[in-house]
Write a protein that holds these residues in place. Structure first.
Motif, short mmCIF file in Angstrom:
data_model
loop_
_atom_site.label_atom_id
_atom_site.label_comp_id
_atom_site.label_asym_id
_atom_site.label_seq_id
_atom_site.Cartn_x
_atom_site.Cartn_y
_atom_site.Cartn_z
N VAL A 150 67.34 70.56 42.19
CA VAL A 150 68.05 71.50 41.32
C VAL A 150 68.80 72.54 42.16
O VAL A 150 69.97 72.86 41.89
N LEU B 226 72.63 67.00 37.32
CA LEU B 226 73.17 68.35 37.21
C LEU B 226 74.54 68.57 37.85
O LEU B 226 75.22 69.54 37.50
N ALA C 117 67.88 64.70 40.66
CA ALA C 117 68.18 66.00 40.05
C ALA C 117 69.67 66.34 40.21
O ALA C 117 70.30 66.88 39.30
N ASN C 118 70.24 65.99 41.36
CA ASN C 118 71.66 66.22 41.59
C ASN C 118 72.52 65.35 40.68
O ASN C 118 73.56 65.78 40.19
#
Length: 430
Positions: A338, A289, A285-286
């Motif tokens: 997130v 994003l 997720a990192n």
């Protein structure tokens, strides 16, 4: 990545290779300690100071040792790089130590010897982490590039950190390997070999492709103490200190998971591959994003992401102690990722905004030190708290996340000039 300094991209790729090596060990060491191939100290089952010594606690201590020594040394190495106006030489020295210690794992046969190697590895990492982050900050040509630089850097670093555990599980599971002349290489030793290669690739990239800019040598005193109180009369706490506390609590929440591999697999009736995927979900997720969030924080401000990310963090962490299936654990881990993505790059950017000229190594080491301490405390805390119930470590992480939200929302001002920031929680004095 258009418009990003080439040296930032090279540093990001180098850190990615090094992160693969480190994340391999996060998965491999617990399996190695529990495999029976390593002589344990015979403490399992004993009660010391009211706590029962379990295998999970021994694993947690081994994982935590790296973070404790790494974090303790970072203010000194960050300050040293500021005082000398050099970054690259300390990065290369640290990578050399990481490569040598990765080789040493293949030769240890006792838990105590493994702890010695882990400690040396932590000291080596202390030379790499704050100096690399400081160099990325030095390469920002303006405040409006800083968040983007950290977003690019963290994206590549986390690609290595995220996919390393998945590959590590495959490498260990596929062993032993038969090499030329009938030489047999165990799955564990093969994984340690991959860790060595990661450090060497990182060393080569930095040596050949990174030229550090001229930076001012810090002429302040040798005092490396951290300011706690804020300078304006209406500000209770120093924002760098608050971001350090927030980073500490966030890192603890991330690191709670690693120690509980066997417990998670048993509770969810899943295999090691599922655990590797769930562990990596936060990082994936990192990866997705970090870059867009870093660039967005350069346009609309740091504070909305800091506060918004911490709002998501507490429920995402608590959910991991309540879910009962592999898929729901994966979803909880993705939301956890997130929240971390929304906090990490903007927090580094705020610290970079506030750092005085020539002191970015010292200032940013507060956050990198806090993150390191968090990754050290997390496994140890989960090993201790697991005895009170599966949900307890995650409830502890959720409480810390709420505390981080309150501190950051009330004590950290917007640092990007011209940003329009919504007041989600009124600050002190308002």
């Amino acid at each position: 990545m258009l418009g990003t300094d080439r040296r930032v991209i090279v540093l990001a790729l180098a850190r990615m290779a090094d992160a693969v090596a480190n994340s391999f060990l996060i998965i491999v060491l617990p399996l190695y300690i529990a495999s029976g191939e390593l002589a344990l100290p015979g403490l399992e089952g004993l009660v010391i100071f009211g706590y029962q010594i379990t295998l999970e606690l021994l694993i947690g201590f081994a994982l935590s040792l790296f973070g404790f020594l790494n974090s303790f040394a970072q203010p000194f190495t960050g300050r040293l790089s500021d005082r000398t106006g050099r970054r690259k030489i300390y990065i290369l020295f640290g990578l050399s130590v990481l490569a040598v210690t990765a080789v040493a794992y293949a030769f240890v046969d006792t838990y105590e010897a493994l702890l010695v190697v882990r400690a040396l590895q932590g000291l080596g990492g202390a030379f790499v982490i704050p100096t690399t982050i400081a160099l990325v900050n030095d390469l920002a040509r303006s405040d409006a590039e800083r968040g983007g630089n950290f977003g690019v850097f963290n994206t590549f670093r986390l690609i290595g950190f995220g996919f390393g555990p998945i590959v590590a599980g495959l490498v260990v599971q596929a062993g032993p390997y038969t090499l030329v002349n009938g030489v047999v290489l165990s799955g564990f030793n093969a994984a340690f070999g991959v860790a060595v290669m990661g450090a060497l690739v990182s060393f080569t990239l930095v040596t050949i492709l990174v030229e550090e800019p001229e930076i001012a040598k810090a002429d302040a005193t040798d005092d490396i103490s951290i300011s706690v109180t804020g300078e304006p009369a209406d500000q209770l706490l120093d924002p760098i200190f608050v971001l350090g506390i927030g980073t500490l609590f966030m890192a603890i929440s991330i690191a709670l998971f690693a120690t509980l591999q066997e417990a998670v697999n048993t509770r969810l009736d899943q295999g090691p591959m599922w655990f590797g995927i769930q562990f990596s979900a936060v990082v994936i997720a990192n990866v997705v994003l970090q870059m867009p969030i870093g660039r967005a924080s350069d346009r609309i401000g740091r504070r909305p992401f800091l506060v918004g990310g911490l709002v998501i963090l507490a429920p995402a962490v608590l959910a991991q102690g309540l879910v009962t299936s592999p898929w729901t654990m994966l979803v909880a881990r993705l939301f956890h990722g997130v929240s971390v993505a929304m906090v990490f790059a903007p927090a580094l950017a705020v610290a970079g905004d506030l750092a005085e000229e020539g002191q970015s190594g010292t200032t940013l080491s507060v956050l990198t030190m806090a993150f390191g301490f968090g990754t050290a405390i997390g496994p140890l805390a989960s090993g201790l708290l697991f005895g009170y119930g599966f949900v307890v470590p995650f409830a502890f992480g959720a409480v810390l996340a709420v505390a981080a939200l309150v501190l950051v929302a009330t004590q950290v001002e917007e640092t990007l000039e011209g940003a329009v920031v919504p007041q989600l929680i009124p600050r002190r004095g308002e």
